[in-house]
Design an enzyme around this catalytic site. Sequence first.
Site, short mmCIF file in Angstrom:
data_model
loop_
_atom_site.label_atom_id
_atom_site.label_comp_id
_atom_site.label_asym_id
_atom_site.label_seq_id
_atom_site.Cartn_x
_atom_site.Cartn_y
_atom_site.Cartn_z
N HIS A 16 60.02 97.50 62.94
CA HIS A 16 58.88 98.41 62.12
C HIS A 16 57.92 97.61 61.70
O HIS A 16 56.93 97.99 61.22
CB HIS A 16 59.78 99.17 60.87
CG HIS A 16 60.23 100.53 61.83
ND1 HIS A 16 59.81 101.60 62.13
CD2 HIS A 16 61.67 100.46 62.10
CE1 HIS A 16 60.92 102.44 62.85
NE2 HIS A 16 61.91 101.66 62.79
N HIS A 56 56.01 97.71 70.31
CA HIS A 56 55.86 96.94 68.86
C HIS A 56 56.16 95.68 69.26
O HIS A 56 55.27 94.69 69.07
CB HIS A 56 56.90 97.41 67.87
CG HIS A 56 58.14 98.24 68.47
ND1 HIS A 56 58.95 97.53 69.19
CD2 HIS A 56 58.39 99.48 68.51
CE1 HIS A 56 60.26 98.26 69.38
NE2 HIS A 56 59.91 99.47 69.15
N GLU A 76 67.63 94.04 71.68
CA GLU A 76 67.74 95.32 72.26
C GLU A 76 66.94 95.21 73.53
O GLU A 76 65.80 95.11 73.49
CB GLU A 76 67.55 96.49 71.50
CG GLU A 76 68.50 96.67 70.29
CD GLU A 76 67.99 97.56 69.27
OE1 GLU A 76 67.23 98.50 69.59
OE2 GLU A 76 68.58 97.51 68.08
N THR A 107 65.19 105.35 70.00
CA THR A 107 66.30 105.52 71.12
C THR A 107 66.96 106.82 70.76
O THR A 107 67.66 106.78 69.65
CB THR A 107 67.06 104.14 71.00
OG1 THR A 107 66.36 102.91 70.83
CG2 THR A 107 67.95 103.97 72.27
N GLU A 157 77.98 99.08 70.49
CA GLU A 157 77.46 99.65 69.06
C GLU A 157 77.28 101.07 69.46
O GLU A 157 76.74 101.82 70.04
CB GLU A 157 75.91 99.21 69.06
CG GLU A 157 75.40 99.35 68.05
CD GLU A 157 73.86 98.98 67.58
OE1 GLU A 157 73.86 97.73 68.07
OE2 GLU A 157 73.03 99.49 67.11
N HIS A 220 71.84 103.03 63.92
CA HIS A 220 70.75 104.20 64.20
C HIS A 220 70.79 105.18 62.87
O HIS A 220 71.75 106.00 62.84
CB HIS A 220 70.96 104.93 65.50
CG HIS A 220 69.48 105.25 66.05
ND1 HIS A 220 68.77 106.47 65.46
CD2 HIS A 220 68.69 104.84 66.91
CE1 HIS A 220 67.69 106.73 66.09
NE2 HIS A 220 67.67 105.44 67.06
#
Length: 267
Positions: A16, A56, A76, A107, A157, A220
């Site tokens: 971010h 990003h 990732e 995601t 995960e 998440h």
Amino acid sequence: MHVEKSKITLGVNIDHIAVLREARKINDPDPLMALAVCAQNGADQITIHLREDRRHIHDEDAQRIIDASPLPVNLECSIDPAIIDIVCSLRPHRATLVPEKREEVTTEGGLDVSGQFESILNAINKLNAHEIEVSLFIDPTIEAVETSERLGAQWIELHTGSYANLYAMRHSALPHSHHAIESLRLPRHELDERIQKAYGDIVDSANLGRSLGLKVAAGHGLNYQNITSIVTIDTIEELNIGQSIIARSVFTGLATAVRDMKKLCQR
Ligand code: PXP
């Protein structure tokens, strides 16, 4: 199932920061600057996502972050062979394979480990051959956990998005949040039942993963509120958290935001 209590490790997802940079397409803020702050304030790992559209994090960011990070880097990425080749050359500590759709905001949903078995197996074998451990980002279902074990991944995960969305619907009072609007349609007791079910799925999947010899992470949508019940699941070793930490850092600074989250990771 009895498992020794242990510290849960915190991976801070710094994507971010790059999202903010890309709003202006300049060099500021540089995600690289987050590494030392995260390391000095309790983070155990840096997580970044090299998306196919590079919206990003860019390849140069990934390279600079992997070269400079005092902490292990969890990269990732999708299972696209071209991306896997890039990740092999970047040599992060770990690759977390995630599904990727260009139009999604973030995601959504876990990997289709059964439907894409062969492609995922090829990606795992290639990454492992480059000494990169592999984690599979999956929905918390028994089938997905068992298939991940058959695929030979080192980690899973567990996608906590459903739990986090339901939690937000139940507890968010923000008038502009879409969660708050949706919650108007569901009675509270039904939301509570759904949260319990989503939470139970995470517990069962984590326990099964651990019993099959997998290392178990989760992430998440986790934030300073909904994390507390996730931390009590002893079979989860690691949490990867991004949005809520970077959002809080706007007001408190990144050091405090990481430190506050780390405190919540004690069990
Ligand atoms: N784990 C995975 C695999 C993700 O894709 C993401 C989002 O990029 C996260 C964790 C972190 O999610 P959030 O930003 O909602 O904390």
